[in-house]
Enzyme design. Sequence first.
Site, short mmCIF file in Angstrom:
data_model
loop_
_atom_site.label_atom_id
_atom_site.label_comp_id
_atom_site.label_asym_id
_atom_site.label_seq_id
_atom_site.Cartn_x
_atom_site.Cartn_y
_atom_site.Cartn_z
CG ASP A 50 -49.33 1.76 -36.62
OD1 ASP A 50 -49.15 3.02 -37.05
OD2 ASP A 50 -49.10 0.93 -36.92
CG HIS A 70 -48.48 12.73 -36.64
ND1 HIS A 70 -48.76 11.35 -36.37
CD2 HIS A 70 -47.25 12.95 -37.21
CE1 HIS A 70 -47.56 10.70 -36.73
NE2 HIS A 70 -46.78 11.71 -37.15
CG LEU A 76 -63.18 7.67 -20.47
CD1 LEU A 76 -63.57 6.16 -20.70
CD2 LEU A 76 -63.00 8.26 -21.98
#
Length: 254
Positions: free
Chosen positions: A32, A49, A143
């Site tokens: 956020d 963004h 991962l």
Amino acid sequence: MTQSGSTQPVRDNQTATGGSPPPPVHVAIIMDGNGRWATSRGLPRVAGHRAGVEAVRRAVRTAGELGLQWLTLYAFSSENWRRPLSEIIDLTGLLRHFLRMEIADLHSKGVRLHFIGDRTKFDPGIQSDIAQAEKTTNNNAGLNLVIALSYGGRAEIVAAARKTAEDIIAGRLPIEALDETNFAERLSTAEIPDPDLIIRTSGEKRLSNFLLWQGAYAELLFVDTLWPDFGPSEFTAALAEFARRDRRFGARPG
Ligand code: FPP
């Protein structure tokens, strides 16, 4: 489903009386603050963004270096469709670019991609990029990177409830056998361990419909750093804070 939540009360090397928990297996992040990061610099939101995608790259790299097995990133919530069309176009454009340009690099690093959320809401091009990313990285053993897209925890729980009802009606699941484990097997995260730690950046202190079932026993960490500024030192500090937590999973302190 390997649950570290209510059906798996205490991890092997942690006593019910507390002590430093083992390092997290799964960290989930609510990314956020992109918009505020851009606005504070006099830039359009899309710049935030874009910087957020850079932070995603860093977080994936750091997660591998810190030895995490699972990293889930909340990239687009089911509520984000309510944003102005121009911002949705920017976000889906960045997503498309990420899926097309980053997969080869992630694949070469052994990262396996998973997606949760309602992918049918995206255009067919993005849906096929998602499917391709999953297919390409399917056998990787590094991962596990889970990207939550058009994801909402309540909708996910309702979908699992619907599947459960269908299985009961069709005789595939005796109603007496319904329990937390086989319900969780009907969630989109059936193959994913519950998060040990959920981090939210930007100072907001909400879960915003993220991993509502799975986060039942997660440690929550709210940090003021805006997502584009979240780097290796913030990630390392988050794990250090996790190490100071006393996880009892509902057990009584000794
Ligand atoms: C919240 O910031 C962030 C989002 C809604 C999108 C998160 C997306 C990215 C980091 C980029 C795309 C990700 C991938 C994996 C390609 P906000 O816009 O709500 O910030 P604000 O609260 O400051 O306005």
